[in-house]
Write a protein that holds these residues in place. Structure first.
Motif, PDB file in Angstrom:
ATOM      1  N   LYS A 319       1.743  11.001  -6.916  1.00  0.00           N
ATOM      2  CA  LYS A 319       1.354  11.885  -6.110  1.00  0.00           C
ATOM      3  C   LYS A 319       2.118  11.785  -4.666  1.00  0.00           C
ATOM      4  O   LYS A 319       2.333  12.705  -4.059  1.00  0.00           O
ATOM      5  CB  LYS A 319       0.037  12.132  -6.145  1.00  0.00           C
ATOM      6  CG  LYS A 319      -0.807  12.633  -7.389  1.00  0.00           C
ATOM      7  CD  LYS A 319      -2.207  12.724  -7.157  1.00  0.00           C
ATOM      8  CE  LYS A 319      -2.936  13.191  -8.439  1.00  0.00           C
ATOM      9  NZ  LYS A 319      -4.332  13.117  -8.174  1.00  0.00           N
ATOM     10  N   THR A 320       2.112  10.405  -4.279  1.00  0.00           N
ATOM     11  CA  THR A 320       2.680  10.364  -2.881  1.00  0.00           C
ATOM     12  C   THR A 320       3.650   9.210  -2.913  1.00  0.00           C
ATOM     13  O   THR A 320       3.323   8.520  -3.973  1.00  0.00           O
ATOM     14  CB  THR A 320       1.527  10.042  -1.795  1.00  0.00           C
ATOM     15  OG1 THR A 320       0.983   8.861  -2.299  1.00  0.00           O
ATOM     16  CG2 THR A 320       0.374  11.289  -1.994  1.00  0.00           C
ATOM     17  N   ASN A 321       4.375   9.075  -2.119  1.00  0.00           N
ATOM     18  CA  ASN A 321       5.545   8.064  -1.776  1.00  0.00           C
ATOM     19  C   ASN A 321       4.602   6.637  -1.505  1.00  0.00           C
ATOM     20  O   ASN A 321       5.075   5.720  -2.071  1.00  0.00           O
ATOM     21  CB  ASN A 321       6.386   8.380  -0.996  1.00  0.00           C
ATOM     22  CG  ASN A 321       7.504   7.299  -0.766  1.00  0.00           C
ATOM     23  OD1 ASN A 321       8.440   7.388  -1.430  1.00  0.00           O
ATOM     24  ND2 ASN A 321       7.514   6.537   0.510  1.00  0.00           N
ATOM     25  N   LYS A 322       3.584   6.898  -1.063  1.00  0.00           N
ATOM     26  CA  LYS A 322       2.681   5.648  -0.596  1.00  0.00           C
ATOM     27  C   LYS A 322       2.322   4.856  -1.934  1.00  0.00           C
ATOM     28  O   LYS A 322       2.231   3.874  -2.248  1.00  0.00           O
ATOM     29  CB  LYS A 322       1.689   5.848   0.300  1.00  0.00           C
ATOM     30  CG  LYS A 322       0.863   4.873   0.657  1.00  0.00           C
ATOM     31  CD  LYS A 322      -0.361   5.268   1.796  1.00  0.00           C
ATOM     32  CE  LYS A 322      -1.100   3.995   2.126  1.00  0.00           C
ATOM     33  NZ  LYS A 322      -2.158   4.374   3.194  1.00  0.00           N
ATOM     34  N   ASP A 323       1.913   5.814  -2.987  1.00  0.00           N
ATOM     35  CA  ASP A 323       1.264   5.452  -4.078  1.00  0.00           C
ATOM     36  C   ASP A 323       2.256   4.791  -4.850  1.00  0.00           C
ATOM     37  O   ASP A 323       2.403   3.738  -5.449  1.00  0.00           O
ATOM     38  CB  ASP A 323       0.691   6.406  -4.987  1.00  0.00           C
ATOM     39  CG  ASP A 323      -0.534   7.163  -4.360  1.00  0.00           C
ATOM     40  OD1 ASP A 323      -1.282   6.424  -3.514  1.00  0.00           O
ATOM     41  OD2 ASP A 323      -0.970   8.258  -4.780  1.00  0.00           O
ATOM     42  N   MET A 324       3.576   5.289  -4.865  1.00  0.00           N
ATOM     43  CA  MET A 324       4.579   4.847  -5.529  1.00  0.00           C
ATOM     44  C   MET A 324       5.151   3.301  -5.019  1.00  0.00           C
ATOM     45  O   MET A 324       5.231   2.325  -5.656  1.00  0.00           O
ATOM     46  CB  MET A 324       6.106   5.655  -5.331  1.00  0.00           C
ATOM     47  CG  MET A 324       7.189   5.212  -6.352  1.00  0.00           C
ATOM     48  SD  MET A 324       8.582   6.569  -6.173  1.00  0.00           S
ATOM     49  CE  MET A 324       9.185   6.329  -4.622  1.00  0.00           C
ATOM     50  N   GLU A 325       5.331   3.092  -3.957  1.00  0.00           N
ATOM     51  CA  GLU A 325       5.707   1.932  -3.040  1.00  0.00           C
ATOM     52  C   GLU A 325       4.490   1.009  -3.439  1.00  0.00           C
ATOM     53  O   GLU A 325       4.764  -0.362  -3.650  1.00  0.00           O
ATOM     54  CB  GLU A 325       5.691   2.040  -1.671  1.00  0.00           C
ATOM     55  CG  GLU A 325       7.028   3.068  -1.187  1.00  0.00           C
ATOM     56  CD  GLU A 325       7.164   3.101   0.191  1.00  0.00           C
ATOM     57  OE1 GLU A 325       6.002   2.584   1.110  1.00  0.00           O
ATOM     58  OE2 GLU A 325       7.992   3.561   0.957  1.00  0.00           O
ATOM     59  N   TYR A 326       3.012   1.370  -3.425  1.00  0.00           N
ATOM     60  CA  TYR A 326       2.145   0.477  -3.800  1.00  0.00           C
ATOM     61  C   TYR A 326       2.378  -0.156  -5.074  1.00  0.00           C
ATOM     62  O   TYR A 326       2.209  -1.457  -5.346  1.00  0.00           O
ATOM     63  CB  TYR A 326       1.001   0.851  -3.554  1.00  0.00           C
ATOM     64  CG  TYR A 326      -0.461   0.060  -4.125  1.00  0.00           C
ATOM     65  CD1 TYR A 326      -0.929  -0.979  -3.099  1.00  0.00           C
ATOM     66  CD2 TYR A 326      -0.906   0.091  -5.328  1.00  0.00           C
ATOM     67  CE1 TYR A 326      -1.815  -1.541  -3.298  1.00  0.00           C
ATOM     68  CE2 TYR A 326      -1.874  -0.817  -5.539  1.00  0.00           C
ATOM     69  CZ  TYR A 326      -2.408  -1.686  -4.515  1.00  0.00           C
ATOM     70  OH  TYR A 326      -3.637  -2.530  -4.954  1.00  0.00           O
ATOM     71  N   ALA A 327       2.585   0.579  -6.235  1.00  0.00           N
ATOM     72  CA  ALA A 327       2.838   0.273  -7.526  1.00  0.00           C
ATOM     73  C   ALA A 327       4.003  -0.329  -7.750  1.00  0.00           C
ATOM     74  O   ALA A 327       3.883  -1.499  -8.573  1.00  0.00           O
ATOM     75  CB  ALA A 327       2.905   1.565  -8.557  1.00  0.00           C
TER      76      ALA A 327
END
Length: 530
Positions: A319-327
């Protein structure tokens, strides 16, 4: 050979004009010039910058300067090819538009003839007119052909010029991906005496027959002639013997993901910088994908939504770039390759993923795909985060963790180089006489003209709408005049109308009074008769 996406070279993005740079400089460090036998020898060619990425451009390239007038050319770094070549002028009859345009061959005397020592140095093929020639083709349909010339080659654009020439390819025909790619040509770095580095070594231009590639998600470093350890994260280089001749094959004894061993009979993995993704046999890939799915169940939806895309492989949407980076940094597992009894190559999520986000969609894809029955290929996505040393003298590969991100260069002189990817969507000028791309000033002027045309068009449109409104209002006024209301009649006309109406009323009263008297008289006469 290359899974290269088509690049649109003629997109004019006004917002990105400021990111275009005309002075893209190649970095050279720790140069040592020695004199021996009255010849200038470059004994160390430590490093030059690598440009490119896995997520957009889909390959990595570096630059060379050809000829006495040092015409710059860009070359894809390919450890699976043997020929180093770029399109040349005036001989190329079917060549695409590339980063720096056609390389100008100064005269025909530079063409290498068949049967000469120079020709035997690079090929045993003889073409038309007794020219030392070459032809390359790949399974996906791309091909190129040409012949060899003998010219000066250097890795920088300053006062130093080697007093030796080397044979280098002159492309006269190219198609498919070679025709459409941004880079001018290809640099053959295959495990062969005929590759570019070996030729430099045999001409005493570099100290050792060795080179290394240090790739990151965005660019990297290319070292020739000697190992450069300034960006290594530890001091221990692990060497692995090459398992098959002619190419860079290694033979992992085991592969693990999340401490689970992948059962496979696959042997001889090909290390190929010219291939973007890493292609694995179905048994290996299926095990990895299934383990990813099981692993992500523990984290609910923090892994994103799984999706398999043709040509891209396994991907995850967020949903967000922040979620992607966290994963990427905290959830996705490592994959490890046991290359020897004392060395395990760890392939982390930060190195194997590539970003395929577009617009408001945030997507990361795993940098590996199905080999569909072909050989296992460890492409450039597998090489990220390590300085990989190709030691041809000892027939081995060296591995060491390294900070390969080219943005670590902090000198003011080199800051502009970080804007090099603006070339992907903009045309630039490198002050070459054979350049095919527009320079910065012309690009700015053309965009100013476009803005002016846009403004003028808007003004004309507004005037046209205004005129239409006025015409419509004029018609309404004409219709309105047919129905003039009383309050809009001039006062004098109103007074006259009132007097006429009063006179008419009085006359009507007189007529009515006369009629009444006549009726009364008639009634009286009737009474007398009776």
């Amino acid at each position: 050979m290359f899974d290269i996406l088509y690049i649109l070279l003629y997109i004019y993005n006004i917002d990105s004009i400021t990111s275009i740079t005309q002075n893209i400089k190649v970095i050279h460090l720790n140069k040592t010039y020695l004199k021996k036998n009255n010849e200038s020898l470059l004994r160390q060619l430590e490093e030059i910058n690598i440009f490119g990425n896995t997520s957009f451009l889909n390959y990595y390239y570096s630059e060379l300067y050809i000829g006495k007038n040092k015409q710059i050319q860009s070359y894809i770094l390919d450890t699976g090819s043997s020929i180093t070549t770029s399109p040349c002028n005036p001989y190329c009859s079917k060549c695409g538009k590339h980063l720096y345009g056609l390389y100008n061959v100064e005269d025909d005397s530079k063409i290498v003839s068949c049967g000469t020592e120079l020709c035997n140095l690079v090929t045993n093929r003889c073409g038309a007119n007794q020219r030392c020639s070459f032809s390359i083709s790949y399974s996906e349909g791309s091909s190129l052909s040409g012949y060899f010339i003998n010219d000066y080659v250097s890795l920088k654009n300053d006062s130093f010029l080697p007093e030796k020439t080397v044979p280098i390819g002159c492309t006269i025909s190219e198609n498919h991906l070679f025709y459409t790619q941004l880079a001018d040509g290809i640099m053959g770095l295959v495990n062969s005496e005929k590759n570019f580095v070996s030729i430099l070594y045999r001409n005493n231009i570099i100290k050792e027959n060795i080179f290394s590639l240090c790739l990151s998600q965005d660019g990297g470093y290319f070292s020739l002639g000697e190992i450069d350890n300034k960006y290594h994260l530890n001091n221990e280089i692990k060497y692995i013997n090459i398992s098959k001749p002619n190419y860079y094959y290694i033979n992992p004894s085991s592969i693990f993901i999340n401490d689970k061993e992948i059962k496979t009979y696959s042997k001889n993995f090909f290390v190929d910088s010219g291939t973007t993704l890493t292609y694995l046999s179905n048994d290996i890939l299926s095990f990895i994908i299934n383990e990813f799915k099981e692993h992500c169940k523990k984290y609910e939806k923090k892994c994103g939504e799984y999706e398999y895309i043709n040509d891209l492989g396994a991907c995850f949407n967020f949903k967000t770039n922040k979620d992607m980076e966290y994963a990427i940094n905290n959830i996705f597992p490592n994959i490890s390759f046991t290359l020897s009894e004392d060395y395990i190559f760890n392939w982390t999520a930060q190195n194997y993923y590539f970003n395929d986000s577009d617009g408001g969609k945030f997507r990361m894809c795993l940098g590996f795909a199905d080999a569909y029955g072909s050989k296992n290929v460890l492409g450039s996505s597998w090489m990220h985060g390590h300085d990989i040393i190709f030691d041809r003298e000892n027939n081995r590969l060296g591995f060491v963790l390294a900070d390969c991100d080219r943005k670590i260069v902090k000198t003011k002189e080199d800051e502009n180089i970080f804007l090099n990817e603006s070339l992907l969507n903009n045309e630039t000028n490198k002050n070459n006489t054979n350049i095919k791309y527009k320079d910065l000033k012309k690009l700015q002027l053309e965009n100013v003209i476009l803005i002016i045309i846009l403004i003028v068009t808007i003004i004309i449109l507004i005037l046209f709408i205004f005129i239409l409104i006025q015409i419509k209002r004029g018609k309404d006024i004409l219709c309105f005049k047919k129905y003039i209301r009383l309050e809009e009649v001039p006062p004098t006309q109103q007074s006259t109308n009132i007097q006429d109406a009063s006179t008419e009323n009085k006359n009507n009263e007189i007529v009515n009074s006369n009629n009444l008297n006549d009726n009364n008289n008639n009634n009286n006469k009737n009474n007398d008769n009776n």
